[in-house]
Write a protein that holds these residues in place. Structure first.
Motif, PDB file in Angstrom:
ATOM      1  N   GLY A  20       0.780  -1.223   0.000  1.00 51.14           N
ATOM      2  CA  GLY A  20       0.000   0.000   0.000  1.00 51.14           C
ATOM      3  C   GLY A  20       0.813   1.275   0.000  1.00 51.14           C
ATOM      4  O   GLY A  20       0.244   2.365  -0.111  1.00 51.14           O
ATOM      5  N   ILE A  21       2.125   1.170   0.158  1.00 42.62           N
ATOM      6  CA  ILE A  21       2.949   2.376   0.085  1.00 42.62           C
ATOM      7  C   ILE A  21       3.086   2.753  -1.387  1.00 42.62           C
ATOM      8  O   ILE A  21       3.512   1.927  -2.204  1.00 42.62           O
ATOM      9  CB  ILE A  21       4.330   2.158   0.735  1.00 42.62           C
ATOM     10  N   PRO A  22       2.726   3.985  -1.741  1.00 39.56           N
ATOM     11  CA  PRO A  22       2.788   4.381  -3.151  1.00 39.56           C
ATOM     12  C   PRO A  22       4.221   4.332  -3.691  1.00 39.56           C
ATOM     13  O   PRO A  22       5.164   4.654  -2.968  1.00 39.56           O
ATOM     14  CB  PRO A  22       2.277   5.828  -3.144  1.00 39.56           C
ATOM     15  N   PRO A  23       4.374   3.934  -4.953  1.00 38.10           N
ATOM     16  CA  PRO A  23       5.711   3.880  -5.561  1.00 38.10           C
ATOM     17  C   PRO A  23       6.466   5.207  -5.466  1.00 38.10           C
ATOM     18  O   PRO A  23       7.683   5.206  -5.290  1.00 38.10           O
ATOM     19  CB  PRO A  23       5.439   3.508  -7.022  1.00 38.10           C
ATOM     20  N   GLU A  24       5.745   6.317  -5.549  1.00 39.46           N
ATOM     21  CA  GLU A  24       6.399   7.627  -5.448  1.00 39.46           C
ATOM     22  C   GLU A  24       7.023   7.824  -4.067  1.00 39.46           C
ATOM     23  O   GLU A  24       8.091   8.421  -3.942  1.00 39.46           O
ATOM     24  CB  GLU A  24       5.391   8.759  -5.709  1.00 39.46           C
ATOM     25  N   GLN A  25       6.356   7.321  -3.033  1.00 41.56           N
ATOM     26  CA  GLN A  25       6.899   7.430  -1.680  1.00 41.56           C
ATOM     27  C   GLN A  25       8.136   6.549  -1.542  1.00 41.56           C
ATOM     28  O   GLN A  25       9.126   6.960  -0.932  1.00 41.56           O
ATOM     29  CB  GLN A  25       5.849   7.049  -0.646  1.00 41.56           C
ATOM     30  N   ILE A  26       8.106   5.348  -2.121  1.00 41.72           N
ATOM     31  CA  ILE A  26       9.277   4.464  -2.097  1.00 41.72           C
ATOM     32  C   ILE A  26      10.431   5.134  -2.826  1.00 41.72           C
ATOM     33  O   ILE A  26      11.567   5.151  -2.333  1.00 41.72           O
ATOM     34  CB  ILE A  26       8.940   3.091  -2.706  1.00 41.72           C
ATOM     35  N   ASP A  27      10.152   5.725  -3.986  1.00 44.06           N
ATOM     36  CA  ASP A  27      11.205   6.419  -4.744  1.00 44.06           C
ATOM     37  C   ASP A  27      11.819   7.544  -3.918  1.00 44.06           C
ATOM     38  O   ASP A  27      13.040   7.726  -3.918  1.00 44.06           O
ATOM     39  CB  ASP A  27      10.645   6.996  -6.047  1.00 44.06           C
ATOM     40  N   GLN A  28      10.994   8.293  -3.205  1.00 44.53           N
ATOM     41  CA  GLN A  28      11.492   9.397  -2.373  1.00 44.53           C
ATOM     42  C   GLN A  28      12.347   8.861  -1.228  1.00 44.53           C
ATOM     43  O   GLN A  28      13.410   9.425  -0.920  1.00 44.53           O
ATOM     44  CB  GLN A  28      10.332  10.235  -1.831  1.00 44.53           C
ATOM     45  N   LEU A  29      11.923   7.783  -0.596  1.00 45.73           N
ATOM     46  CA  LEU A  29      12.716   7.184   0.486  1.00 45.73           C
ATOM     47  C   LEU A  29      14.070   6.705  -0.029  1.00 45.73           C
ATOM     48  O   LEU A  29      15.095   6.861   0.646  1.00 45.73           O
ATOM     49  CB  LEU A  29      11.948   6.021   1.124  1.00 45.73           C
ATOM     50  N   ILE A  30      14.096   6.146  -1.236  1.00 48.04           N
ATOM     51  CA  ILE A  30      15.357   5.677  -1.818  1.00 48.04           C
ATOM     52  C   ILE A  30      16.269   6.862  -2.135  1.00 48.04           C
ATOM     53  O   ILE A  30      17.475   6.812  -1.878  1.00 48.04           O
ATOM     54  CB  ILE A  30      15.094   4.800  -3.055  1.00 48.04           C
ATOM     55  N   LYS A  31      15.708   7.941  -2.666  1.00 50.75           N
ATOM     56  CA  LYS A  31      16.507   9.147  -2.948  1.00 50.75           C
ATOM     57  C   LYS A  31      17.113   9.699  -1.663  1.00 50.75           C
ATOM     58  O   LYS A  31      18.268  10.123  -1.637  1.00 50.75           O
ATOM     59  CB  LYS A  31      15.654  10.209  -3.639  1.00 50.75           C
ATOM     60  N   GLN A  32      16.334   9.701  -0.588  1.00 49.79           N
ATOM     61  CA  GLN A  32      16.843  10.174   0.703  1.00 49.79           C
ATOM     62  C   GLN A  32      17.966   9.267   1.202  1.00 49.79           C
ATOM     63  O   GLN A  32      18.967   9.754   1.739  1.00 49.79           O
ATOM     64  CB  GLN A  32      15.719  10.235   1.732  1.00 49.79           C
ATOM     65  N   TYR A  33      17.802   7.969   1.022  1.00 48.59           N
ATOM     66  CA  TYR A  33      18.847   7.009   1.434  1.00 48.59           C
ATOM     67  C   TYR A  33      20.111   7.276   0.634  1.00 48.59           C
ATOM     68  O   TYR A  33      21.207   7.385   1.193  1.00 48.59           O
ATOM     69  CB  TYR A  33      18.340   5.589   1.203  1.00 48.59           C
ATOM     70  N   ALA A  34      19.980   7.405  -0.666  1.00 46.41           N
ATOM     71  CA  ALA A  34      21.138   7.651  -1.527  1.00 46.41           C
ATOM     72  C   ALA A  34      21.840   8.950  -1.153  1.00 46.41           C
ATOM     73  O   ALA A  34      23.075   9.048  -1.261  1.00 46.41           O
ATOM     74  CB  ALA A  34      20.705   7.680  -2.992  1.00 46.41           C
ATOM     75  N   ASN A  35      21.097   9.947  -0.691  1.00 41.55           N
ATOM     76  CA  ASN A  35      21.694  11.230  -0.336  1.00 41.55           C
ATOM     77  C   ASN A  35      22.524  11.162   0.939  1.00 41.55           C
ATOM     78  O   ASN A  35      23.348  12.041   1.188  1.00 41.55           O
ATOM     79  CB  ASN A  35      20.611  12.306  -0.206  1.00 41.55           C
ATOM     80  N   LEU A  36      22.342  10.119   1.749  1.00 43.76           N
ATOM     81  CA  LEU A  36      23.143   9.994   2.972  1.00 43.76           C
ATOM     82  C   LEU A  36      24.640   9.981   2.671  1.00 43.76           C
ATOM     83  O   LEU A  36      25.438  10.441   3.479  1.00 43.76           O
ATOM     84  CB  LEU A  36      22.748   8.735   3.755  1.00 43.76           C
ATOM     85  N   VAL A  37      25.019   9.473   1.498  1.00 46.06           N
ATOM     86  CA  VAL A  37      26.438   9.434   1.136  1.00 46.06           C
ATOM     87  C   VAL A  37      27.020  10.847   1.063  1.00 46.06           C
ATOM     88  O   VAL A  37      28.224  11.032   1.256  1.00 46.06           O
ATOM     89  CB  VAL A  37      26.663   8.639  -0.177  1.00 46.06           C
ATOM     90  N   ASN A  38      26.182  11.852   0.837  1.00 49.13           N
ATOM     91  CA  ASN A  38      26.628  13.243   0.799  1.00 49.13           C
ATOM     92  C   ASN A  38      26.602  13.914   2.169  1.00 49.13           C
ATOM     93  O   ASN A  38      27.149  14.999   2.326  1.00 49.13           O
ATOM     94  CB  ASN A  38      25.730  14.049  -0.156  1.00 49.13           C
ATOM     95  N   LEU A  39      25.968  13.286   3.129  1.00 51.16           N
ATOM     96  CA  LEU A  39      25.751  13.903   4.439  1.00 51.16           C
ATOM     97  C   LEU A  39      26.506  13.233   5.577  1.00 51.16           C
ATOM     98  O   LEU A  39      26.720  13.858   6.621  1.00 51.16           O
ATOM     99  CB  LEU A  39      24.252  13.896   4.764  1.00 51.16           C
ATOM    100  N   VAL A  40      26.873  11.967   5.399  1.00 54.44           N
ATOM    101  CA  VAL A  40      27.526  11.194   6.466  1.00 54.44           C
ATOM    102  C   VAL A  40      28.906  10.775   5.956  1.00 54.44           C
ATOM    103  O   VAL A  40      29.018   9.864   5.131  1.00 54.44           O
ATOM    104  CB  VAL A  40      26.671   9.974   6.869  1.00 54.44           C
ATOM    105  N   GLU A  41      29.945  11.434   6.443  1.00 51.54           N
ATOM    106  CA  GLU A  41      31.301  11.292   5.899  1.00 51.54           C
ATOM    107  C   GLU A  41      31.802   9.847   5.803  1.00 51.54           C
ATOM    108  O   GLU A  41      32.399   9.487   4.792  1.00 51.54           O
ATOM    109  CB  GLU A  41      32.274  12.169   6.702  1.00 51.54           C
ATOM    110  N   PRO A  42      31.584   8.995   6.807  1.00 53.71           N
ATOM    111  CA  PRO A  42      32.146   7.644   6.695  1.00 53.71           C
ATOM    112  C   PRO A  42      31.523   6.794   5.576  1.00 53.71           C
ATOM    113  O   PRO A  42      32.103   5.798   5.157  1.00 53.71           O
ATOM    114  CB  PRO A  42      31.855   6.996   8.049  1.00 53.71           C
ATOM    115  N   MET A  43      30.346   7.185   5.093  1.00 53.64           N
ATOM    116  CA  MET A  43      29.676   6.437   4.025  1.00 53.64           C
ATOM    117  C   MET A  43      30.338   6.824   2.697  1.00 53.64           C
ATOM    118  O   MET A  43      30.244   7.959   2.251  1.00 53.64           O
ATOM    119  CB  MET A  43      28.182   6.778   4.016  1.00 53.64           C
ATOM    120  N   LYS A  44      31.022   5.867   2.082  1.00 51.83           N
ATOM    121  CA  LYS A  44      31.822   6.155   0.884  1.00 51.83           C
ATOM    122  C   LYS A  44      31.087   5.913  -0.422  1.00 51.83           C
ATOM    123  O   LYS A  44      31.400   6.536  -1.436  1.00 51.83           O
ATOM    124  CB  LYS A  44      33.112   5.328   0.906  1.00 51.83           C
TER     125      LYS A  44
END
Length: 106
Positions: A20-44
């Protein structure tokens, strides 16, 4: 752990989003996850994908997320980082189930 704490570590999250989670919401959650590499230094590095196995042994997991770190200390720093904690508190309630594994490539 064999080989000590130094050296590359892969952090793997297997996930199944709740029905029931809309695909657009899943896409947004994935984009946020991917952005962690820019925000958390140890994540390479960060990669993700959807299950495409023909063996049908995925046990319901639909998504794979892989983060790369230089050490186990980097993983620990990432886990405790406030940006990661905030994101995890957003992501995890959207998952029906998940599994996390850290490993050192041989």
């Amino acid at each position: 752990m064999e080989g000590g704490k130094g050296g590359v570590v892969k952090h793997i999250l297997l996930a199944k989003f709740k029905d029931g989670i809309p695909p657009e919401q899943i896409d947004q959650l994935i984009k946020q996850y991917a952005n962690l590499v820019n925000l958390v230094e140890p994540m390479k590095a960060f990669q993700w994908g959807k299950d495409v196995s023909i063996e049908n042994l995925h046990q319901g997991f639909t998504h794979v997320f892989e983060s790369t770190f230089d050490s186990l200390e980097g993983v620990a720093e990432y886990i405790a980082h406030p940006v990661h904690v905030e994101y995890a508190n957003t992501l995890l309630p959207q998952l029906e189930k998940f599994l996390i594994v850290d490993y050192k490539p041989q």
